[in-house]
Scaffold this active site. Sequence first.
Site, PDB file in Angstrom:
ATOM      1  N   GLU A 195       8.723   5.851  43.092  1.00  5.71           N
ATOM      2  CA  GLU A 195       8.371   5.124  41.872  1.00  5.71           C
ATOM      3  C   GLU A 195       8.797   3.688  42.098  1.00  5.71           C
ATOM      4  O   GLU A 195       9.985   3.367  42.081  1.00  5.71           O
ATOM      5  CB  GLU A 195       9.078   5.711  40.651  1.00  5.71           C
ATOM      6  N   CYS A 233      10.325  -0.860  35.125  1.00  8.33           N
ATOM      7  CA  CYS A 233       9.189  -0.839  36.045  1.00  8.33           C
ATOM      8  C   CYS A 233       7.853  -0.831  35.310  1.00  8.33           C
ATOM      9  O   CYS A 233       6.855  -1.326  35.832  1.00  8.33           O
ATOM     10  CB  CYS A 233       9.284   0.377  36.966  1.00  8.33           C
TER      11      CYS A 233
END
Length: 461
Positions: A195, A233
């Site tokens: 990720e 993120c």
Amino acid sequence: MSSSASVSMGRFHESLGSLQEVRESGRTKDLAWRRSQLRGLLRLLTEKEDDIFGVLHDDLGKHRAESYRDELGLLVKSVNHTLRNLEKWAAPEKAQAPLVSFPATALVPLSGALAAGNAVVVKPSELAPYTAAFLAANIPRYLDPRAVKVVLGGPEVGEQLMELRWDKVLFTGSARVGRTILTKAAKHLTPVVLELGSKCPCIVDQLYSKRDRQIAVNRMAGAKWSVCAGQACAAIDYILVEEKFAPILIGLLKSTVKRFTTTPECMARILNAKHFQRLSNFLVDDKVAASVVHGGSVNPKTLTIEPTILLNPPLHSDIMTEEIFGPLLPIITVKKIEDSIKFVNSMPKPLAIYAFTKNEKLKHQIIDETSSGSVTFNDAIVQYAVEGLPFGGVGESGFGQYHGKYTFELFSHKKAVFKRSFLIEFMFRYPPWDDTKTEMLRRVYNTNYILLLLGLLGLRR
């Protein structure tokens, strides 16, 4: 390898030795054990709520409400969801695969890994030392300490861990470190889930209702400045908007961010001095500084940066070529909103694309003509909290998906099991070959079972 490194590797082998024993014992396969670990996580999250708020404030200056919304409450919701569905998810198969996970927010994948019957190693980020120390002190108290290990340390510890053989690795962080993880994982052919950060765009179409405009701006401002000061993120990285609508949007963003940040504790601070300097450097470029239309002040003593809006900074500047991961928000104008799709496609594939629009044709264009980990219309970052949706990137924003059942499946191995009896034998499977056997095989592969039965009975069509 130096002697000191050899000693460190030996220490790791000794410390993590129980993982293999636990896995081989079959303890982690038992549903009762899995439930007990998930309930242990819930106890940790509820009994240590104030401590969790404290470490998140010490690491990031986050307000309790923000921490509950984005961290604690979300985790409790996720674990309860897993507990409710565990028996159904686990019914067809059982799986085991130790996990090594690096983010400080490792509890979401941890819960799924435990639900899938894994022995687990968690390496929290050294960049959030209070959070890392909290996890190291408390996870062994609430979970099975022989099956769940917490390892502290910096990049060198992560590199040493990657010298060991794992069944699966999940990493959250930068693309640079992600490449290192992949390289080291290749030695043992270890499957990896990444990720990674990315520049998540937000496409803003013209909205003609004042109410719709304000709601949209509330959600944009929340997904930029109210989520750990943009240090997430999936936070909005930049906005794309038509030239004629930009002044209206900027005016609304200015007034909204002022309302959202009436006191200093309304927004988290920058993680550390290194990242503060990185963000400050974005504004050093004279042409970038000239594009600031709101904010821009920085305070190295408190590691805070004012919510900052920039209009059309140079596209070749660092702020438009690197992930921002902070409270700076560039706005890029286009002639017509459809041009935003071409702009998004000229950039690396993002973790998420956000779009505020009522135009159904534009929605379909964004879905069909772009590539991203996810697409969210008329809101931002909330998709992270929906267990029924997979979360993960594509291309340079990573690969592999988790959340809810997807986390369970991510850390499971679906083993195919096929059983037959000795009652019936089909001799046309075997040589010597002739046209009759070829015809019988043809009937099998065409699923023409009536003709197959006639053939087996010696009857012709």
